[in-house]
Design an enzyme around this catalytic site. Structure first.
Site, mmCIF file in Angstrom:
data_model
loop_
_atom_site.group_PDB
_atom_site.id
_atom_site.type_symbol
_atom_site.label_atom_id
_atom_site.label_comp_id
_atom_site.label_asym_id
_atom_site.label_seq_id
_atom_site.Cartn_x
_atom_site.Cartn_y
_atom_site.Cartn_z
ATOM 1 N N CYS A 2 0.819 -1.195 0.000
ATOM 2 C CA CYS A 2 0.000 0.000 0.000
ATOM 3 C C CYS A 2 0.857 1.250 0.000
ATOM 4 O O CYS A 2 2.083 1.194 -0.022
ATOM 5 C CB CYS A 2 -0.903 0.002 1.238
ATOM 6 S SG CYS A 2 -1.817 -1.534 1.462
ATOM 7 N N ARG A 50 -4.912 1.348 -0.697
ATOM 8 C CA ARG A 50 -4.832 -0.103 -0.531
ATOM 9 C C ARG A 50 -4.630 -0.869 -1.835
ATOM 10 O O ARG A 50 -5.352 -0.659 -2.805
ATOM 11 C CB ARG A 50 -6.122 -0.612 0.152
ATOM 12 C CG ARG A 50 -6.058 -2.091 0.515
ATOM 13 C CD ARG A 50 -7.366 -2.590 1.089
ATOM 14 N NE ARG A 50 -7.231 -3.950 1.596
ATOM 15 C CZ ARG A 50 -8.253 -4.739 1.922
ATOM 16 N NH1 ARG A 50 -9.496 -4.296 1.787
ATOM 17 N NH2 ARG A 50 -8.035 -5.952 2.383
ATOM 18 N N ILE A 54 -4.100 -9.657 1.161
ATOM 19 C CA ILE A 54 -4.600 -10.604 2.157
ATOM 20 C C ILE A 54 -5.872 -10.031 2.770
ATOM 21 O O ILE A 54 -5.914 -8.847 3.126
ATOM 22 C CB ILE A 54 -3.544 -10.859 3.256
ATOM 23 C CG1 ILE A 54 -2.309 -11.545 2.649
ATOM 24 C CG2 ILE A 54 -4.113 -11.691 4.394
ATOM 25 C CD1 ILE A 54 -1.153 -11.692 3.613
ATOM 26 N N GLU A 78 3.825 -6.522 4.221
ATOM 27 C CA GLU A 78 3.310 -7.850 4.545
ATOM 28 C C GLU A 78 4.095 -8.411 5.729
ATOM 29 O O GLU A 78 5.325 -8.311 5.757
ATOM 30 C CB GLU A 78 3.463 -8.821 3.357
ATOM 31 C CG GLU A 78 2.779 -8.391 2.077
ATOM 32 C CD GLU A 78 1.266 -8.426 2.137
ATOM 33 O OE1 GLU A 78 0.721 -9.001 3.099
ATOM 34 O OE2 GLU A 78 0.632 -7.876 1.221
ATOM 35 N N SER A 364 11.057 -12.132 -6.131
ATOM 36 C CA SER A 364 12.294 -11.791 -6.834
ATOM 37 C C SER A 364 13.483 -12.459 -6.153
ATOM 38 O O SER A 364 13.370 -12.970 -5.039
ATOM 39 C CB SER A 364 12.501 -10.273 -6.866
ATOM 40 O OG SER A 364 13.123 -9.823 -5.683
ATOM 41 N N GLY A 365 14.630 -12.406 -6.809
ATOM 42 C CA GLY A 365 15.851 -12.980 -6.254
ATOM 43 C C GLY A 365 16.752 -11.954 -5.607
ATOM 44 O O GLY A 365 17.912 -12.253 -5.295
#
Length: 629
Positions: A2, A50, A54, A78, A364-365
Site C-alpha cells: 500500500c 490499498r 490478504i 506484509e 524476486s531474487g
C-alpha cells in the site's frame, strides 16, 4: 502492499483537515488502487491507499482501529509470520475481527509495545497512533524493503508518506534542494537513505523506529535491528549447506501466502532460478514466471530462463524489449521522485509491467548478492586487502600511488586489466578504496563539475565518507564482512530495494524478496568467508547447495546483468540531450556549464567515455525540474 501518509502535531493537538491527508495519499494512487481511507482526530491524521493482497474484504481496510478506538494504524507491507504472531496474541486473550495481518500490529502494540517489532518477520513501514499514550509510533522493516519519508513542517506538524510525492502534496513543505544530496547522487547514482534531495525531508532508516510523543520535541530514530558479521557459524560444509537450503525453503514458502494471483521474476540467473525452484517444490500448481529479453545476444538471458521454466514446468511468459528504451525516462523520473541513475531500472520496470498483466504479487531474487558476497567487487576487495597487509601504510601509499599515477587509464578494459585502478586502490586503505569502487563518478570529476559556489556550500561534505565510517565501525571480522555490511547499510536500501519498490509499485505490483528474509541474512552473515567466496566464486555455498535443484550451466555461468548502451545513446539519439545539459538553468545553479559542455563534447567525439555521467546529469536535470520547477 500500500501507500501510507499522515500528519501528527506533537506540541498542540491542532485540527487536521481530512482533505489534506487525502491529497497526500492520492498522490500515491499507484501504490494502492483498490481502495482508500482517511482517519483524523485532534492533532493527528492517517491516510491509506490499498493494494489488497490478504483479506480482500472490507474488514482489512485501513486505517484500522482497535475495538476500543484507542489505537489506529496505517500500514504498508506484509508480515509473513502474522498467523504465528496472531496465535500468540490469541493465547494472551486477544480477539481478532479480521483475517488481516494489519490487525496483528494493533494487538501486538497493546501486548508488547515497541518490542513487538522483534516478533515480526516481513517487509513493512507503518505509523500507529496511541491515544492513551498520546504518541505516534513509526517503524520500518529490518532491511528497508518498504520506504517511509517524514518531515517537520513550519506549523509544528510532522508529515510522513511512503513516497516523497506524498509529502510534496502538502502545501507547507518547502521545496529547496540539498546540495549534499546532489554530491551523494553524483557519487553513487542514487540518493542514499540518510539524506534527501529535498532539504529537511528525512527517510526513516532500515531497521529503525521513531516514537513521537505529545509535548516532546521530535527525537532521532532508534535502531531496533542490525545485521552482525562478527559471529561465525560452526559446522561442517554439509551441515551448513543443509541449513542454508532449509532457510531458503522457509523464506520462499512464507512468501507464497496471498489471496490474489502470485508469480515470480525469472531471469535465468542463480538467484531467481533458485527462488522459482523452491516455489515449484512448495506449490501444487504451476508457478507463473516471466522474463524480458533483448535483441542484443550479449544481454539476452531468455534461453536460460526458458531452460528453468521447462525444468520446473512453470507457466512462463516472455517479452522482448528494446535496449534503447530511453522513452521510459520521464516515467522513471515520476516513479522515483529523487534522481536515480541505475539504468537497470529500465529493465526492472518492464519486467514488473509484464508480471502485472497476470499476477498481483511477484517473488524476486534480490538480496543474495549482498548476503552471500555475489558481486565481483567483493572478490577484488579481498584480493586487494591481502596485498595491503604485506606493506606498511606509508610504503604502500608511496609505492602504489606513484605507480598508479604513471599507469595509463583504461576504463574500457575489464576491471582485472585496469592496473591503474587497482594500483590507486592499493595506495588507499580498504574502506576508502571500497567506497570509491562502489561509486559512479569520481571525486576528481565531481570537483571539476561543481561550481565554486556549490563547493563552498558543501562545507567539506564528501559522499564516500559515509562508507568509510560505516566500514570502520562495522560489527565485522574482515574486509569482506565490512564491505558487505556497508552495502547493507547504503547500497541495498538506497539502490536495489528503492529500484524494486518504485518500479513494482508504479504498476501496482507487490514484489517480495525471500532472499532478504532476516533469518537467512543473519545466517549468511555468520558463514565463514570461505563459504561465501571460494575459487573466485561468490555465493559459493548457495551454488553448491542448489546443485540438487539447478543445472551447473545455470549455477556457474558468468553473471550477465542488464547493461544499457548508455554511451551509444549519447552519441546517437540522445546527442542533442547531452548538448543541452550545459544550457540547463537547473544544472547551471550547481555545476560549471563549461565543464558539462567539455564532457559532452569529449564523449560525442569519442575522446573519452562519459556516458554514465551524462546519464546521471540527464536524470538529475529531469528530477530537479519536476521537484523544483
Amino acid at each position: 502492499m500500500c501507500g501510507i501518509a499522515g500528519l501528527y502535531y506533537p506540541a498542540t493537538p491542532k485540527p487536521v483537515d481530512p482533505a489534506r491527508i487525502r491529497a497526500m495519499t492520492d498522490a500515491q494512487l499507484h501504490r494502492g488502487p483498490d481502495g482508500s481511507g482517511v482517519w483524523t482526530a485532534p492533532g493527528v491524521g492517517l491516510g491509506h491507499r490499498r493494494l489488497a493482497i490478504i483479506d480482500l474484504t472490507e474488514a482489512g481496510a485501513q486505517p484500522m482501529a482497535s475495538a476500543d478506538g484507542a489505537l489506529t494504524v496505517t500500514y504498508n507491507g506484509e508480515i509473513y509470520n502474522f498467523l504465528e504472531v496472531r496465535a500468540q496474541l490469541e493465547a494472551m486473550g486477544a480477539v481478532f475481527a479480521s483475517h488481516s495481518d494489519t490487525e496483528v500490529l494493533l494487538h501486538g502494540w497493546s501486548a508488547w509495545g515497541p518490542a513487538m517489532l522483534d516478533r515480526l518477520n516481513g517487509m513493512f513501514a507503518f505509523a500507529l497512533h496511541d491515544s492513551r499514550r498520546q504518541c505516534l509510533f513509526m517503524a520500518r522493516d529490518r532491511l528497508g524493503v518498504k520506504p517511509l519519508h517524514y518531515v517537520e513542517l513550519s506549523d509544528g506538524g510532522v508529515a510522513f508518506a511512503s513516497e516523497l510525492k506524498g509529502l510534496l502534496a502538502h502545501p507547507l513543505l518547502r521545496r529547496e534542494p540539498d546540495i549534499r544530496a546532489v554530491e551523494d547522487y553524483m557519487a553513487f547514482g542514487y540518493v542514499p537513505d540518510d539524506i534527501c534531495l529535498v532539504a529537511g525531508v528525512k527517510k526513516l532508516p532500515a531497521g529503525h523506529s521513531l516514537l513521537i510523543e505529545r509535548g516532546k520535541s521530535l527525537p532521532s530514530p532508534s535502531r531496533w535491528w542490525d545485521v552482525d558479521f562478527s559471529r561465525r557459524a560452526r559446522g561442517s560444509v554439509k551441515a551448513l549447506e543443509e541449513e542454508l537450503v532449509s532457510q531458503m525453503r522457509d523464506a520462499v514458502r512464507s512468501r507464497l501466502m496471498a489471496d490474489v494471483p502470485l508469480g515470480a521474476f525469472l531471469s535465468g540467473g542463480v538467484d531467481s532460478s533458485a527462488v522459482v525452484a523452491l516455489m515449484a517444490e512448495a506449490s501444487s500448481q504451476a508457478v507463473k514466471t516471466c522474463t524480458i529479453g533483448f535483441r542484443e545476444a550479449g544481454h539476452d538471458e531468455r534461453g536460460y530462463a526458458s531452460q528453468i521454466a521447462q525444468r520446473f514446468a512453470t507457466e512462463h511468459r516472455e517479452r522482448v524489449v528494446a535496449a534503447d528504451d530511453f522513452a521510459l525516462i520521464d516515467t522513471l523520473v515520476a516513479a522515483f521522485d529523487e534522481p536515480f541513475a541505475d539504468a537497470s531500472a529500465l529493465a526492472t520496470y518492464r519486467v514488473c509491467e509484464l508480471a502485472r498483466e497476470n499476477v498481483t504479487v511477484a517473488l524476486s531474487g534480490d538480496g543474495a548478492d549482498e548476503a552471500l558476497a555475489g558481486y565481483r567487487r567483493y572478490k577484488f576487495q579481498a584480493a586487494e586487502e591481502r596485498v595491503r597487509t604485506l606493506f606498511p601504510p606509508s610504503m604502500r601509499t608511496g609505492l602504489f600511488g606513484a605507480l598508479g599515477g604513471l599507469y595509463p587509464k583504461a576504463d574500457w578494459a575489464p576491471r582485472s586489466l585496469r592496473a591503474k585502478t587497482t594500483l590507486l586502490a592499493l595506495a588507499e586503505d580498504g574502506a576508502e578504496a571500497y567506497a570509491r569502487s562502489v561509486g559512479v563518478t569520481t571525486p576528481t570529476l565531481r570537483a571539476m563539475l561543481f561550481s565554486d559556489e556549490a563547493k563552498r556550500a558543501l562545507i567539506g561534505h564528501r559522499a564516500e565518507d559515509r562508507y568509510v565510517r560505516t566500514m570502520r565501525d562495522a560489527p565485522a571480522r574482515d574486509a569482506i564482512d565490512r564491505a558487505q555490511y556497508a552495502d547493507f547499510q547504503h547500497w541495498l536500501p538506497g539502490d536495489i530495494l528503492t529500484k524494486t519498490d518504485r518500479t513494482s509499485m508504479a504498476v501496482s505490483l507487490e514484489a517480495r524478496e525471500p532472499l532478504l528474509d532476516y533469518r537467512f541474512v543473519e545466517f549468511a552473515a555468520s558463514l565463514p568467508v570461505s563459504m561465501r567466496i571460494r575459487g573466485g566464486q561468490g555465493k559459493w555455498l548457495m551454488k553448491r547447495a542448489m546443485e540438487r535443484y539447478l543445472p551447473k550451466d545455470i549455477l556457474y555461468r558468468p553473471k550477465m546483468g542488464f547493461v544499457t548502451p548508455i554511451s551509444a545513446w549519447f552519441r546517437g539519439a540522445l546527442t542533442d540531450e547531452a548538448g543541452a545539459l550545459a544550457k540547463s538553468r537547473v544544472l547551471g545553479a550547481m555545476f560549471d556549464p563549461r565543464a558539462i559542455e567539455r564532457i559532452a563534447t569529449e564523449h560525442r567525439t569519442g575522446r573519452a567515455d562519459h556516458g554514465r555521467t551524462l546519464w546521471q546529469l540527464v536524470m538529475l536535470e529531469r528530477s530537479m525540474q519536476r521537484l523544483f520547477g
